[in-house]
Design a protein around this motif. Structure first.
Motif, short mmCIF file in Angstrom:
data_model
loop_
_atom_site.label_atom_id
_atom_site.label_comp_id
_atom_site.label_asym_id
_atom_site.label_seq_id
_atom_site.Cartn_x
_atom_site.Cartn_y
_atom_site.Cartn_z
N GLU A 162 -6.80 -4.63 2.27
CA GLU A 162 -7.88 -4.30 1.34
C GLU A 162 -7.58 -3.04 0.53
N PHE A 163 -6.30 -2.63 0.48
CA PHE A 163 -5.95 -1.38 -0.18
C PHE A 163 -6.31 -1.40 -1.67
N GLY A 164 -6.04 -2.50 -2.37
CA GLY A 164 -6.35 -2.58 -3.79
C GLY A 164 -7.84 -2.39 -4.04
N GLN A 165 -8.65 -3.05 -3.23
CA GLN A 165 -10.09 -2.91 -3.37
C GLN A 165 -10.54 -1.51 -3.00
N ILE A 183 -7.18 5.13 5.39
CA ILE A 183 -7.22 3.79 4.80
C ILE A 183 -6.99 2.82 5.96
N GLY A 184 -8.03 2.11 6.35
CA GLY A 184 -8.01 1.39 7.59
C GLY A 184 -7.56 -0.05 7.56
N CYS A 185 -7.33 -0.63 6.43
CA CYS A 185 -6.88 -2.03 6.38
C CYS A 185 -6.05 -2.22 5.13
N PRO A 202 0.81 -1.23 0.00
CA PRO A 202 0.00 0.00 0.00
C PRO A 202 0.84 1.27 0.00
N ILE A 203 1.99 1.25 0.67
CA ILE A 203 2.86 2.42 0.66
C ILE A 203 3.37 2.68 -0.75
N VAL A 204 3.79 1.62 -1.43
CA VAL A 204 4.23 1.76 -2.82
C VAL A 204 3.07 2.25 -3.68
N ASP A 257 -0.73 6.22 -9.74
CA ASP A 257 -2.13 5.79 -9.65
C ASP A 257 -2.86 6.45 -8.48
N ALA A 258 -2.12 6.88 -7.47
CA ALA A 258 -2.73 7.47 -6.28
C ALA A 258 -2.36 8.94 -6.14
#
Length: 80
Positions: A68-71, A63-65, A46-48, A54-55
């Protein structure tokens, strides 16, 4: 914190692992990976992802989990 750098090319987000993570903050005899605790490596992807293009417009988000970052990112894109 997120409001201060707004518009200056800096983004601020809160990224949580989604559970107790084995770090130096936990006593060695209490937490071991594989006993319901997360490995610190879960934070890497998620850090990457947040550092990628893209971000680029992700700012002031909680972002709490990380699992599940991709979703989370796909859901965010679909709401735009």
């Amino acid at each position: 914190m997120a409001a201060d750098p707004r518009g200056k090319g800096v983004t601020v987000n809160l990224l949580l692992p989604g559970g107790v993570t084995v770090t130096g903050m936990l006593p060695q005899d209490v937490a071991r990976e594989g006993h319901g605790f997360l490995s610190p490596e879960v934070m890497g992807p998620p850090i990457v992802g947040l550092a990628s293009g893209d971000a680029a417009d992700v700012h002031d988000e909680r972002i709490g989990c990380v699992a599940e970052f991709g979703q989370w990112l796909r859901d965010r894109e679909s709401r735009r």
